[in-house]
Enzyme design. Sequence first.
Site, PDB file in Angstrom:
ATOM      1  N   LYS B  68       6.243  -1.072  -2.405  1.00  0.00           N
ATOM      2  CA  LYS B  68       5.263  -1.092  -1.308  1.00  0.00           C
ATOM      3  C   LYS B  68       5.686  -2.144  -0.280  1.00  0.00           C
ATOM      4  O   LYS B  68       6.113  -3.238  -0.656  1.00  0.00           O
ATOM      5  CB  LYS B  68       3.882  -1.420  -1.884  1.00  0.00           C
ATOM      6  CG  LYS B  68       2.724  -1.270  -0.907  1.00  0.00           C
ATOM      7  CD  LYS B  68       1.399  -1.586  -1.604  1.00  0.00           C
ATOM      8  CE  LYS B  68       0.198  -1.401  -0.694  1.00  0.00           C
ATOM      9  NZ  LYS B  68      -1.079  -1.706  -1.380  1.00  0.00           N
ATOM     10  N   SER B 143      -4.623   1.811  -0.624  1.00  0.00           N
ATOM     11  CA  SER B 143      -3.636   1.602   0.421  1.00  0.00           C
ATOM     12  C   SER B 143      -2.186   1.871   0.001  1.00  0.00           C
ATOM     13  O   SER B 143      -1.326   2.029   0.860  1.00  0.00           O
ATOM     14  CB  SER B 143      -3.724   0.161   0.924  1.00  0.00           C
ATOM     15  OG  SER B 143      -3.350  -0.741  -0.101  1.00  0.00           O
ATOM     16  N   SER B 167      -6.424  -0.121  -4.583  1.00  0.00           N
ATOM     17  CA  SER B 167      -5.291   0.371  -3.786  1.00  0.00           C
ATOM     18  C   SER B 167      -4.126   0.945  -4.568  1.00  0.00           C
ATOM     19  O   SER B 167      -3.216   1.540  -3.983  1.00  0.00           O
ATOM     20  CB  SER B 167      -4.770  -0.747  -2.866  1.00  0.00           C
ATOM     21  OG  SER B 167      -5.593  -0.825  -1.731  1.00  0.00           O
TER      22      SER B 167
END
Lengths: 473, 483
Positions: B68, B143, B167
């Site tokens: 990420k 997210s 997330s």
Amino acid sequence: MNWDVVIGLETHVELSTQSKVFCGCSTAFGAPPNTLCCPVCLGLPGSLPVLNEQAVELALKAALALNCTVTPVSRFDRKNYFYPDLPKAYQISQLYAPLARDGHLDLPGGRRIRISEMHLEEDAGKLHHHADRTAVDYNRCGVPLVEIVTAPDLTGGEEAVAYLEQLRSILQYLGVSDCRMEEGSLRCDVNLSVRLAGSSELGTRTELKNLGSLRAVRLACEYEAQRQIAILESGGQVRCQTCRWDEEARRTVPMRDKEQVGDYRYFPDPDLPPLAVGEEWLTHLRAEQPELAHEKAARYARDWQLGEYDCATLTSRRGLAEFFEQVVALGAPPKQAANWIMGQVLRRLSADGLAVEEIPMSARSLADLIRLVEQGTVNRNTAVEVFDAVFTGGDPAEYVRTHRLEQSSDTEQIASVAADVLAQNHKSVEDWLSGKEKAAGFLVGQTMRALGGKAPPALVGDVVRQLLERERS
Amino acid sequence: MNQLFDLTALELARAIARGDVAQSDVIQGSADCIAVSDKLNCFTAISVSDPIAATPDSSLSGVPMAVKDNLCLAGTATTCASRMLRDFIPPYTAAAVEKLLCAGAVCMGKTNLDEFAIGSTSETSFFGPVKNPWNLEYSAGGSSGGSAAAVAAGLVWYALGSDTGGSIRHPAACCGVTGMKPTYGTVSRYGLVSYASSFDQIGPIARDAADCAAVLDIIRGHDRRDSTSLPGPYPSLSAQLTGDLRSVRIGIPDVYFDEAVDEPTRCAILSCADALRRRGATVELCRASGLEHAVHAYYVLACAQASSNLARYDGVRYGCRAEAAHDVQDLFVRSRSLGFGREVQRRILLGTYLLSDENYDTYYKKAVAVRHQVEGAFRALWHSYDLLLTPVFPGPPPKLGQKTNDPVALYQEDRYVACANLAGLPALSMPCGMRQEGLPIGVQLLGPRMSDGAVLNAAFAFQQETDFHRRHPPMFGLGGDAE
């Protein structure tokens, strides 16, 4: 009208750690800009603070010496504000649960100044303003500080200075900070208000900043007190504001109104767990605490009958006091040791540009020299010569021997030299005979010189006087 | 080549180790797949790390993965999908990423996310939204949407995400993959760009629970660079995957099994419960009180921390700097207005408001009290249950553009997942069914702090009973054969 001045101090003291409070960067003073920085003190994304235990330990030592109650579990909070010298846009400090509270410091005169709290925090960077731009140096970012806050117990500029001197002495003795105001390792803000004498209500205060020396603290307090009194006596009101001390103009200049001061949005720093200080740690630190200056001074006066001035001078720096105590421990009479240190040692340090921590001479060497004087081996003048020779190293007794400086107490030899001196100085002898007492001193001096200084001056005086009396008859 | 994509990360690593397949072919296959999957918008940057010769005992050596883009990788831009950090190149690598690289992982690139991990649809990214591999009109969740979509589409075998209020678990559920937020403090946050420090936690998104356990076994552990890192001990999680759930008590808290949960989700969760029972667990509905305000407290605390954590982006030292500022205050305002997107600005404003002198007691302190209440509520539940089973979200995944104008409705949906962050609990999301419209349904398992092994084992047992985790979107693994 009579007015009382009420002063509280907020003092920031830089802790003498090798590295910063939340990272491993050096805390050295005076490095080229932005050379002592890392991702943590620059607050780069993804970096996290790690508390320096040494900083905590130094702050705890200070807290104990200032008679504070250490908070069993203190916490770090973020003080949020935007400023170019603050890379994270918050300062890690302690608001809700500071490291220690409720202490006090006793001034030499005996007045007790209450310490309301002290906490650990990180320093910010430094702005350098140039004509067309401003540069930022982040070397200071993350340097550990303790902020020590007094109650409004101080009554004037003189007392504020006395407090700071005493605080500085304590912290230097503890090795907590070098407290150099000129390098910014001790900084002080003054909160000052005035009120009618005897009133118990506090007046509106102003905060004074930019106080770069003890003298500035005293002058700013005096100026600001007079300014506020003048306002109140003319029927005006003091504004609650922050002022800057203008060193050149010798006056305080308003910076901003306190009401306009930002809301710092303090909240507990989620990157740092609470700081637990166990009783065991404190017990250990208490046991380690050195004797402080005022404690030493009291002991010197009590045990060794030294005067107040001697005590104060000898204990002004821990290094000096420790040297003195070593010399005494090696057998020197305290008063003699005190005189030598306050006279010759300080003279030589100053001439050689050395700090008291850097005395090259060993305590043993000075103690030996004092013994040579006490035993009459050398007289005082010779001893000063020996002192200068062995100050940077050497054995006094050895030096005296190799340079044949032992004084002679052989009265016949002195009398023979003195007789020669008198014979060569008829004029002075006649002066003496005609009542000019001074002439004797001259003749003694000449005899001392002829003896190469190697005789006890008192004995030489006696011999010369005997010879003169003989002349009279 | 194509059948390689059906292997799990552990299986692939074994195949590489045995010499059944060349590591270079695997990396090339993954790279080819990524190259033709632009439309998913999974990646912010594609850059293959140089493989490091790993220790022979490493379970995931040679396996392509992704990270990420709020995790630092030295020398590679770490953008947080924000204009603010578009050009920020960190001089250090996040602890978790470093550990994986040292274990022989091959990083294929940085994955897209909601700006600064703030959001739950991966639509607030400066680089545009991530699309759901099952249906491009749907959000991949957020997210960590890029990480979840990349795993679901078979572009990489696993990916790292971060989970502040769901997330990892939310996008994993949206994309039909397995994602785990471990116990707070078990994975170092060093090198993770902070959103809300007391909730942020790094974890894996992978094809199944066993792969998640393998990744966690590598990235867990004490790190003195993160003061919130737990000292351990850290027993092997993989070793706890027995598949045996006898004497495991699982509760389905009524507050999370409410009328908001739609029929397909409800049915999928009930059949998940049956599958767990077949493995020996007792599963029952249970009363839970004290959790009602968890999501509100979560948003207060998360926004407050975000407002402070994101204050450092001021245009002075790095990142987006606005031109033509007339003084330094103006530089701050202009740079931040330009660099941050709307949702990030909204949360910063909220947080700033909540922390102000006049609101601190009303909101922040109250939220802290609620947090303690939530911790207490969970503690009470652990007297009767070893694990809890809940939805991840109550209905279909959000359609792209659907809820971006209704932030509060979107915040409310986090209530199933944010409670785990509030209490620091390990929580896992895994696929447990399919909706008629062809989208996966997720279910969440959570347990007491440090029960990560038990959570993973329940998921492992479920995945032995079922094959939802082996179902792939039609485009899965097509990259390699597309040309």
